[in-house]
Design a protein around this motif. Structure first.
Motif, PDB file in Angstrom:
ATOM      1  N   GLU A 168      37.080  48.143  55.326  1.00 25.24           N
ATOM      2  CA  GLU A 168      38.059  48.454  55.801  1.00 25.24           C
ATOM      3  C   GLU A 168      39.034  47.238  56.740  1.00 25.24           C
ATOM      4  O   GLU A 168      40.100  47.191  57.206  1.00 25.24           O
ATOM      5  CB  GLU A 168      38.030  49.542  56.948  1.00 25.24           C
ATOM      6  N   ASP A 169      38.331  46.177  56.776  1.00 23.41           N
ATOM      7  CA  ASP A 169      38.678  44.767  57.423  1.00 23.41           C
ATOM      8  C   ASP A 169      39.457  44.038  56.545  1.00 23.41           C
ATOM      9  O   ASP A 169      39.976  43.133  56.946  1.00 23.41           O
ATOM     10  CB  ASP A 169      37.622  44.014  57.974  1.00 23.41           C
ATOM     11  N   LEU A 170      39.505  44.465  55.173  1.00 21.79           N
ATOM     12  CA  LEU A 170      39.977  43.634  54.180  1.00 21.79           C
ATOM     13  C   LEU A 170      41.638  43.836  53.966  1.00 21.79           C
ATOM     14  O   LEU A 170      41.693  44.842  54.073  1.00 21.79           O
ATOM     15  CB  LEU A 170      39.239  43.838  52.654  1.00 21.79           C
ATOM     16  N   PRO A 171      42.463  43.113  53.570  1.00 28.54           N
ATOM     17  CA  PRO A 171      42.137  41.481  53.567  1.00 28.54           C
ATOM     18  C   PRO A 171      42.304  40.862  54.851  1.00 28.54           C
ATOM     19  O   PRO A 171      42.005  39.773  55.136  1.00 28.54           O
ATOM     20  CB  PRO A 171      43.187  40.966  52.350  1.00 28.54           C
ATOM     21  N   ARG A 195      39.051  41.539  47.045  1.00 30.71           N
ATOM     22  CA  ARG A 195      39.080  42.804  47.331  1.00 30.71           C
ATOM     23  C   ARG A 195      37.948  43.752  47.778  1.00 30.71           C
ATOM     24  O   ARG A 195      38.143  44.967  48.437  1.00 30.71           O
ATOM     25  CB  ARG A 195      39.859  43.500  46.182  1.00 30.71           C
ATOM     26  N   GLY A 196      36.944  43.096  47.725  1.00 30.63           N
ATOM     27  CA  GLY A 196      35.477  43.695  48.148  1.00 30.63           C
ATOM     28  C   GLY A 196      35.026  44.648  47.183  1.00 30.63           C
ATOM     29  O   GLY A 196      33.950  45.184  47.490  1.00 30.63           O
ATOM     30  N   GLU A 197      35.202  44.213  45.805  1.00 32.54           N
ATOM     31  CA  GLU A 197      34.402  44.973  44.617  1.00 32.54           C
ATOM     32  C   GLU A 197      33.093  44.227  44.701  1.00 32.54           C
ATOM     33  O   GLU A 197      33.025  42.876  44.509  1.00 32.54           O
ATOM     34  CB  GLU A 197      35.243  44.766  43.133  1.00 32.54           C
ATOM     35  N   ASP A 198      32.131  45.090  44.168  1.00 30.94           N
ATOM     36  CA  ASP A 198      30.789  44.321  43.975  1.00 30.94           C
ATOM     37  C   ASP A 198      30.579  44.084  42.555  1.00 30.94           C
ATOM     38  O   ASP A 198      29.880  44.594  42.037  1.00 30.94           O
ATOM     39  CB  ASP A 198      29.607  45.382  44.449  1.00 30.94           C
ATOM     40  N   VAL A 199      31.112  42.970  42.083  1.00 35.75           N
ATOM     41  CA  VAL A 199      31.116  42.532  40.820  1.00 35.75           C
ATOM     42  C   VAL A 199      29.759  41.427  40.742  1.00 35.75           C
ATOM     43  O   VAL A 199      29.578  40.626  41.513  1.00 35.75           O
ATOM     44  CB  VAL A 199      32.349  41.966  40.224  1.00 35.75           C
ATOM     45  N   TRP A 223      43.039  29.667  37.377  1.00 34.27           N
ATOM     46  CA  TRP A 223      41.485  29.443  37.328  1.00 34.27           C
ATOM     47  C   TRP A 223      41.191  28.815  35.687  1.00 34.27           C
ATOM     48  O   TRP A 223      40.359  28.412  35.436  1.00 34.27           O
ATOM     49  CB  TRP A 223      40.604  30.406  37.696  1.00 34.27           C
ATOM     50  N   ARG A 224      42.318  29.233  34.999  1.00 40.96           N
ATOM     51  CA  ARG A 224      42.238  29.163  33.453  1.00 40.96           C
ATOM     52  C   ARG A 224      41.072  29.793  32.752  1.00 40.96           C
ATOM     53  O   ARG A 224      40.645  29.315  31.854  1.00 40.96           O
ATOM     54  CB  ARG A 224      41.942  27.369  33.086  1.00 40.96           C
ATOM     55  N   SER A 225      40.848  30.680  33.587  1.00 42.93           N
ATOM     56  CA  SER A 225      39.543  31.669  32.991  1.00 42.93           C
ATOM     57  C   SER A 225      39.459  32.941  33.618  1.00 42.93           C
ATOM     58  O   SER A 225      40.180  33.402  34.639  1.00 42.93           O
ATOM     59  CB  SER A 225      38.312  30.832  33.035  1.00 42.93           C
ATOM     60  N   LYS A 226      38.451  33.771  33.164  1.00 41.59           N
ATOM     61  CA  LYS A 226      38.375  35.180  33.741  1.00 41.59           C
ATOM     62  C   LYS A 226      37.960  35.002  35.053  1.00 41.59           C
ATOM     63  O   LYS A 226      37.957  36.092  35.851  1.00 41.59           O
ATOM     64  CB  LYS A 226      37.125  35.862  33.030  1.00 41.59           C
ATOM     65  N   VAL A 227      37.443  33.879  35.415  1.00 39.36           N
ATOM     66  CA  VAL A 227      36.731  33.665  36.725  1.00 39.36           C
ATOM     67  C   VAL A 227      37.936  34.053  37.958  1.00 39.36           C
ATOM     68  O   VAL A 227      37.534  34.361  38.969  1.00 39.36           O
ATOM     69  CB  VAL A 227      36.179  32.229  36.944  1.00 39.36           C
ATOM     70  N   GLY A 228      39.264  33.756  37.784  1.00 38.13           N
ATOM     71  CA  GLY A 228      40.293  34.012  38.417  1.00 38.13           C
ATOM     72  C   GLY A 228      40.348  35.479  38.781  1.00 38.13           C
ATOM     73  O   GLY A 228      40.562  35.852  40.089  1.00 38.13           O
ATOM     74  N   GLU A 229      40.202  36.285  37.823  1.00 29.97           N
ATOM     75  CA  GLU A 229      40.304  37.889  38.042  1.00 29.97           C
ATOM     76  C   GLU A 229      38.900  38.220  38.659  1.00 29.97           C
ATOM     77  O   GLU A 229      38.933  39.138  39.379  1.00 29.97           O
ATOM     78  CB  GLU A 229      40.095  38.314  36.656  1.00 29.97           C
ATOM     79  N   GLN A 230      37.814  37.546  38.394  1.00 30.18           N
ATOM     80  CA  GLN A 230      36.596  37.882  39.220  1.00 30.18           C
ATOM     81  C   GLN A 230      36.894  37.562  40.948  1.00 30.18           C
ATOM     82  O   GLN A 230      36.584  38.257  41.894  1.00 30.18           O
ATOM     83  CB  GLN A 230      35.611  37.019  38.894  1.00 30.18           C
ATOM     84  N   TRP A 231      37.724  36.379  41.141  1.00 25.30           N
ATOM     85  CA  TRP A 231      38.273  36.046  42.495  1.00 25.30           C
ATOM     86  C   TRP A 231      38.859  37.029  43.037  1.00 25.30           C
ATOM     87  O   TRP A 231      38.803  37.415  44.253  1.00 25.30           O
ATOM     88  CB  TRP A 231      39.012  34.782  42.581  1.00 25.30           C
ATOM     89  N   SER A 232      39.865  37.730  42.283  1.00 30.77           N
ATOM     90  CA  SER A 232      40.673  38.850  42.900  1.00 30.77           C
ATOM     91  C   SER A 232      39.575  39.934  43.154  1.00 30.77           C
ATOM     92  O   SER A 232      40.033  40.766  44.365  1.00 30.77           O
ATOM     93  CB  SER A 232      41.648  39.340  41.950  1.00 30.77           C
ATOM     94  N   ARG A 233      38.952  40.325  42.527  1.00 28.27           N
ATOM     95  CA  ARG A 233      38.012  41.450  42.713  1.00 28.27           C
ATOM     96  C   ARG A 233      37.289  41.292  44.015  1.00 28.27           C
ATOM     97  O   ARG A 233      36.788  42.210  44.736  1.00 28.27           O
ATOM     98  CB  ARG A 233      37.006  41.799  41.350  1.00 28.27           C
ATOM     99  N   TRP A 234      36.650  39.951  43.951  1.00 27.34           N
ATOM    100  CA  TRP A 234      35.732  39.751  45.175  1.00 27.34           C
ATOM    101  C   TRP A 234      36.446  39.890  46.333  1.00 27.34           C
ATOM    102  O   TRP A 234      36.136  40.306  47.231  1.00 27.34           O
ATOM    103  CB  TRP A 234      35.247  38.145  45.222  1.00 27.34           C
TER     104      TRP A 234
END
Ligand code: MG
Length: 418
Positions: free
Chosen positions: A171-174, A232-236, A219-230
């Motif tokens: 609830e505190d994000l972002p 947003r608070g997703e537990d990836v 990020w030139r890789s999927k890591v960028g998407e991982q950052w988006s999910r992080w």
């Protein structure tokens, strides 16, 4: 909302605090830990008292002395810090199992279901801090972060130093992240900041608002998407540390620097790597095991071909075969196990016993996810029965081993850890 899944603990100014803990005369004093006693080197750790003079990790020692003429310089004693590291782990684990040791002074724990609300999570964090203070030392302070994922828990731990405790709920994000600088986020160094700037991202607020596709381009890789999910608070899950490998290593505590100790730690490291391999959805093509020795002894390293394995019993058998080839009389100091050649697992293994091993591994993972990472593990191979005076408590951090125990003998099959 029960969303606080992770607790991250970061020791504050660890080496400098360690010296203040070990040497009472240094408490309350500006202290810098140095690799050797010369003005030409840099400070590798700086106490909070010394930071008030503008001295930081990396400050040249000559310059540090000018900033604070009464600065106390201490030559680093890594054996002592490693011992404290093990005691900190043991203290944390009296309260909460550690999921992963990130460095000598950073630890990540997954909270179990009943601690995922804000209040019980904060209470748990208080107990962890108290355990470190009372069982290891009050002059070793730490900052703890609580958040929906491991990444944000680390960010939260960095928000208040020293001796902080910060909770970041979904609830505190972002909004709660907006006051941070980009450089406050782990993994964003100067180079990455320049690259973000090229895409018009200068603030954390802008970073949080960047769509995943753009993040991927940055990020030139999927890591960028991982950052988006992080963000947003997703537990990836965290990606493998090195590309294409999952592995763990552990500097052995003095009581485990034996043939038996090294082998027991290796078994634990492999349990951990195998669980992680399955969590990431991979099978391994090769396993490398390595023992570094004390003094001048050469490291022993061997690679075993596996051919797409992800179940723990088969991996343990491969480790056992490799271990039989070790040179006798080693003086082990550090053990490593790395799984390479990661591929998607075959859908249907050919042999029935292999299918059973995979099922057993998955049952173990499922039980451990539910009951906590220490619930189930495969007993070590039978040959270790007589040669295992130490019970190696298996947790999801095989980087640590505990000495002494009731019933040290492993039994066949699955066994519940107490
Ligand atoms: Mg630290």
């Amino acid at each position: 909302m029960a969303t606080t899944r992770w607790l991250y603990l970061d020791m504050n100014a660890f080496f400098a605090s360690a010296e203040q803990q070990l040497q009472p005369a240094l408490r309350g004093k500006p202290v810098a830990v140095v690799p050797t006693m010369t003005d030409r080197t840099c400070c590798i750790a700086v106490s909070y008292e010394a930071r008030q003079f503008g001295i930081r990790t990396g400050t040249n020692v000559g310059q540090a002395k000018q900033l604070c003429p009464w600065l106390r310089l201490v030559e680093g004693r890594h054996e002592q810090y490693i011992e404290l590291h093990h005691r900190i782990i043991a203290a944390i684990e009296t309260v909460l199992p550690i999921e992963r040791v990130w460095s000598i002074d950073e630890f990540a724990c997954r909270l179990s279901l009943q601690h995922r609300e804000r209040a019980p999570a904060l209470e748990m964090a208080g107990r962890v801090k108290q355990a470190v203070a009372t069982q290891v030392g009050r002059h070793l302070r730490c900052s703890v972060g609580l958040a929906p994922n491991r990444f944000l828990a680390k960010v939260a731990a960095g928000m208040r130093k020293p001796d902080g405790l910060t909770h970041l709920g979904l609830e505190d994000l972002p909004d709660a992240l907006h006051p941070l600088q980009l450089g406050d986020l782990p993994g964003i160094g100067r180079g990455m900041q320049r690259r973000l700037e090229q895409f018009g991202v200068r603030t954390v607020r802008q970073l949080c608002a960047t769509p995943p596709e753009t993040m991927r381009m940055i990020w030139r890789s999927k890591v960028g998407e991982q950052w988006s999910r992080w963000l947003r608070g997703e537990d990836v899950p965290d990606p493998p540390t090195k590309r294409g490998s999952v592995g763990h290593s552990h500097v052995l505590p003095p009581e485990l620097r034996t043939d038996t100790g090294a082998r027991a730690v290796m078994t634990r490291l492999l349990h951990k790597a195998a669980a992680r391999l399955r969590r990431l959805g991979y099978a391994a093509g090769r396993m490398e095991v390595e023992i570094s020795q004390f003094g001048d002894g050469p490291a022993w390293r061997v690679t075993v071909k596996l051919g797409g394995v992800q179940d723990t019993p088969t991996l343990l058998k491969a480790l056992e075969a490799a271990w039989e080839c070790r040179p006798r009389g080693m003086q082990p100091l550090k053990a490593s196990v790395t799984l390479y050649g990661l591929t998607a697992p075959q859908s249907l293994p050919l042999f029935a016993d292999h299918q059973q091993a995979i099922r057993a591994s998955r049952v173990m993972d499922a039980v451990n996810a539910e009951l906590g990472p220490t619930a189930l593990y495969f007993a070590s191979m039978h040959k270790s029965r007589d040669a295992a005076p130490l019970r190696i408590a298996f947790t999801n951090i095989p980087e640590v081993a505990f000495e002494g125990a009731r019933d040290p003998r492993p039994r066949g099959g699955l066994r519940r850890a107490d």
